[in-house]
Motif scaffolding. Structure first.
Motif, short mmCIF file in Angstrom:
data_model
loop_
_atom_site.label_atom_id
_atom_site.label_comp_id
_atom_site.label_asym_id
_atom_site.label_seq_id
_atom_site.Cartn_x
_atom_site.Cartn_y
_atom_site.Cartn_z
N ASP A 285 7.44 35.29 -17.48
CA ASP A 285 7.22 36.66 -17.94
C ASP A 285 6.65 36.69 -19.35
OD1 ASP A 285 9.32 36.47 -19.78
OD2 ASP A 285 10.70 37.71 -18.62
N ASP A 286 6.36 37.89 -19.85
CA ASP A 286 5.67 38.03 -21.13
C ASP A 286 6.56 37.71 -22.32
OD1 ASP A 286 7.30 40.24 -20.94
OD2 ASP A 286 5.78 41.71 -21.46
N ARG A 287 7.85 37.44 -22.10
CA ARG A 287 8.77 37.05 -23.18
C ARG A 287 9.07 35.55 -23.17
NH1 ARG A 287 8.35 40.64 -27.07
NH2 ARG A 287 8.66 42.76 -26.35
N GLY A 288 8.48 34.83 -22.22
CA GLY A 288 8.71 33.40 -22.17
C GLY A 288 9.91 33.01 -21.32
N ASN A 289 10.42 33.93 -20.52
CA ASN A 289 11.48 33.59 -19.57
C ASN A 289 10.84 33.12 -18.27
OD1 ASN A 289 13.60 34.67 -21.31
ND2 ASN A 289 12.84 36.69 -20.71
N VAL A 290 11.49 32.20 -17.59
CA VAL A 290 11.04 31.76 -16.27
C VAL A 290 11.96 32.39 -15.24
CG1 VAL A 290 10.45 29.81 -14.80
CG2 VAL A 290 10.27 29.60 -17.29
N LEU A 291 11.38 33.09 -14.26
CA LEU A 291 12.15 33.84 -13.28
C LEU A 291 11.89 33.30 -11.87
CD1 LEU A 291 11.21 37.44 -14.52
CD2 LEU A 291 13.05 35.98 -15.36
N ALA A 292 12.92 33.37 -11.03
CA ALA A 292 12.78 33.03 -9.62
C ALA A 292 13.21 34.22 -8.78
CB ALA A 292 13.63 31.81 -9.29
N PHE A 293 12.36 34.61 -7.83
CA PHE A 293 12.63 35.73 -6.93
C PHE A 293 12.66 35.22 -5.49
CE2 PHE A 293 10.53 37.62 -10.60
CZ PHE A 293 11.32 38.73 -10.88
N ASP A 294 13.53 35.77 -4.69
CA ASP A 294 13.57 35.46 -3.27
C ASP A 294 12.33 36.06 -2.59
OD1 ASP A 294 14.37 36.32 -0.32
OD2 ASP A 294 15.70 34.67 -0.89
#
Length: 380
Positions: A285-294
């Motif tokens: 994301d634009d804040r540098g977090n890495v996200l995982a979605f089902d």
């Protein structure tokens, strides 16, 4: 504010870029961890001139057993993927944007003067040159005898792979302010899919450019032009006929790739990129977090916040791990199960902005200084 200013603002993660006092979020300090994998550096090579101070991304292309690179000085090179040995080097007459593509026997680069140049994959010999309406920053997509290029003025152009003649052009009305960049088109069967600064995703017939469907990922909102930015600068990901698209200050959506019917939608904001495995969609994301979605429901699986504000590139999934690079040249391997850090390796000191390439168990990482390295993970 021009497009370059917006791009720099986002790269520095300044929430106040739209006006008033700007506050830069300090990059998270790297935390100690117990490495679960050992990184083996197979080879390294110099792929060309530095782009550290330029608003382009040095994006190599992997086609079969060869990696192709280009640099801001117009040098295009081919390297053997197994050894890093240089196979050929060609200089084109114009400065190129670093957006390199390969396929159908071609290596395709775009110049700062809005040209598309196609070279022979085997020896680098120039085959044809075609003019666009403006420059292209994202690599072309090549399939079915068509080279599809998206330029920064919001036009998508289909060129004949045989001679570079224009087959079609799709034009969109773009907002007065947008991020400095575009999504790379994705070709699936006989359709080309891409997103635009208007926040819409479209599907076109690849040979004719006929519009099959279009859909907004999200609608612009806000009191000023910066708050209303909704660019789709992230290439769509297609898994089992489901298309996943995401945009800046908007959403990630899943939709039927044939009809455009929305399956689910979740709030998200990205201008870096996405990748997938059999179960999840991974997003920086634009804040540098890495996200995982089902993939099926859009439910959040995990969120990795330890790399916040480190200007991460697009994630890459490989063998149960999610790989991201940061602004200091570090490459991080995260567990696809819960996002914890599994391994880390540094490729020089400049930013890793291009998405990692993967083939035959090897990872190919490039940075903005023109360094490229082939890596392999082994158990400790």
């Amino acid at each position: 504010m021009n497009k370059t200013a917006v791009a720099l603002c986002l790269l520095l993660l300044m929430p106040g870029c739209g006006g008033g006092k700007t506050v830069r979020e300090e990059p998270a300090k790297l935390q100690e961890f117990t490495a679960e994998k050992r990184i083996v550096e197979i080879w390294t090579a110099d792929s060309g001139a530095s782009a550290v101070k330029k608003a382009v991304v040095l994006s190599p292309a992997l086609d079969g057993d060869v990696i192709f690179t280009s640099d801001p000085k117009g040098r295009v090179r081919a390297f053997a993927a197994d050894s890093g040995r240089e196979r050929w080097e060609t200089r084109v007459s114009q400065l190129v944007t670093g957006a390199t593509a390969a396929g159908d026997g071609l290596v395709v680069v775009a110049t700062k003067k809005g040209e598309v140049i196609a070279l022979n994959r085997v020896d680098g010999r120039r085959l044809w040159t075609s003019n666009l309406s403006s420059l292209a920053l994202a690599p072309a997509a090549i399939s079915a005898g068509v080279v599809v290029v998206q330029s920064v003025d919001g036009k998508l152009t289909g060129l004949s792979a045989a001679d570079g003649k224009r087959l079609w052009r799709h034009e969109r009305t773009e907002p007065p302010l947008s991020l400095y960049g575009t999504a790379r088109p994705v070709i699936v069967d006989d359709a080309v899919l891409t997103g635009f600064a208007s926040g819409k995703v479209v599907a076109l017939q690849i040979r004719s450019g006929k519009l099959l469907w279009e859909l907004p990922v999200t609608q612009p909102q806000g009191r000023n032009e910066v708050e209303r930015l909704v660019d789709v600068d992230v290439s769509p990901v297609v898994v089992r006929n489901v298309l996943y698209a995401a945009n800046y200050q908007g959403k990630i959506i899943a939709l039927d790739a044939q009809t455009g019917r929305i399956l689910w939608s979740r709030d998200a904001s990205t201008f870096s990129g996405m990748d997938s495995d059999a179960n999840n969609i991974y997003l920086t994301d634009d804040r540098g977090n890495v996200l995982a979605f089902d993939q099926r429901t859009g439910a959040s699986v995990w969120k990795q916040e330890q790399l916040r504000a480190r200007q991460l590139n697009a994630p890459r999934y490989v063998d149960g791990l999610v790989v991201v690079g940061d602004f200091e040249g570090y490459v991080h391997w995260l567990s696809s199960d819960d996002g914890h850090v599994v391994a880390r390796h540094r490729i020089g000191s400049s930013a890793v902005r291009a998405q990692v390439l993967v083939s035959d168990g090897k990872l190919y990482v490039s940075n903005q200084s023109g360094n490229i390295a082939a890596l392999r993970l082994e158990k400790n």
